[in-house]
Write an enzyme that holds these catalytic residues in place. Sequence first.
Site, PDB file in Angstrom:
ATOM      1  N   GLN A  27      -3.758  -1.603  10.245  1.00 37.31           N
ATOM      2  CA  GLN A  27      -3.727  -2.926   9.612  1.00 37.31           C
ATOM      3  C   GLN A  27      -4.208  -3.995  10.597  1.00 37.31           C
ATOM      4  OE1 GLN A  27      -2.902  -3.406   6.262  1.00 37.31           O
ATOM      5  NE2 GLN A  27      -3.648  -5.471   6.643  1.00 37.31           N
TER       6      GLN A  27
ATOM      7  N   ASP B  50     -10.744   2.540   4.762  1.00 37.08           N
ATOM      8  CA  ASP B  50     -11.004   1.098   4.707  1.00 37.08           C
ATOM      9  C   ASP B  50     -12.508   0.818   4.674  1.00 37.08           C
ATOM     10  OD1 ASP B  50      -8.924  -0.674   4.465  1.00 37.08           O
ATOM     11  OD2 ASP B  50      -8.405  -0.660   6.600  1.00 37.08           O
TER      12      ASP B  50
ATOM     13  N   LYS C 192       0.841  -1.201   0.000  1.00 38.57           N
ATOM     14  CA  LYS C 192       0.000   0.000   0.000  1.00 38.57           C
ATOM     15  C   LYS C 192       0.879   1.255   0.000  1.00 38.57           C
ATOM     16  CE  LYS C 192      -3.609  -2.546   2.403  1.00 38.57           C
ATOM     17  NZ  LYS C 192      -4.167  -2.907   3.727  1.00 38.57           N
TER      18      LYS C 192
END
Length: 290
Positions: free
Chosen positions: A95, A118, A51
């Site tokens: 994460q 997200d 990412k």
Amino acid sequence: MIIDGKKISQEIKNEVKLAAEKLKREKGIIPGLAFILVGDNPASQSYVKSKGKACEELGFYSATERVLATISESDLLAMVNRFNNDPKIHGLLVQLPLPKHIDEQKVIEAISPAKDVDGFHPVNIGKMMIGIDTFYSATPYGIVELLKRYNINPSGKHVVVIGRSNIVGKPVANMLVQKKEWANAIVTIAHTAAKDLSYYTKQADILIAAVGKPNAITKEMLKPGVVVIDVGINRIDDPSSKTGTRLVGDVDFEHVKEIASAITPVPGGVGPMTIAMLMVNTLKAAGGKI
Ligand code: NAD
């Protein structure tokens, strides 16, 4: 037809890059994405690295905080809060998974919904559910975008989703049932409680497999002409490969491709779309759009 997620994701990233340049030129804004990486889970490290690389490629600003797995929940929440208040940061991603002593849901809910690229915050999930424009979570969003860009219109079609996770199954089903021109499908969600999975899969015009088990979907379970979206990422032994393993999806690709009208491969299908859509969300959080 093989649905080429690698190609489409590159197209999207090219569009995002151009839009980010425009945003910088016209408003002086550089999209900024922050990552919080807790502990040393190799898969998480590799996801954050990919990412971060995408940010670099697209001219985004990015910041990564690596912290020990022993960090306290309150210190992690304080870090989230710092990024919530940092004007250079438009998107914030913690994460997952997190160590057991940290309440994952509490951390997700601490992220400002305006920076939740997200799409995991209940506010954004709620907006998706009632059809208000929001940050769609990246994998379901990637699936919708793949269908769109391959001119596969789900309207009036029977979409059968296998799997009910909060990050794939439930949100993709929710997105596709919306009364929108890119959705409007008749949606069924099947899961572990299905006594005869074939009963559901055989009805699918579009099948979305998010199971996490190799060969969970075979040719006999499907009808000819079905569109197959394979979300699964499973590592299996393969003595013929250099590493001794290889990645496969949830679908028996070799046989199913004989009867499907379109199918995503693994790797190179849904996987690359996830990062591309995260970048679309970050651009959007910064005020840009493709
Ligand atoms: P999960 O384990 O949270 O959910 C799997 C779902 O499948 C569950 O809801 C379960 O009810 C259902 N299921 C399991 N076995 C079943 C069976 N035999 N019959 C019917 N239903 C069954 O997994 P997830 O997070 O949704 O991920 C699913 C797969 O997708 C995994 O392989 C994961 O690695 C992959 N994934 C890929 C991406 C991507 O970017 N391509 C993103 C997220 C997840």
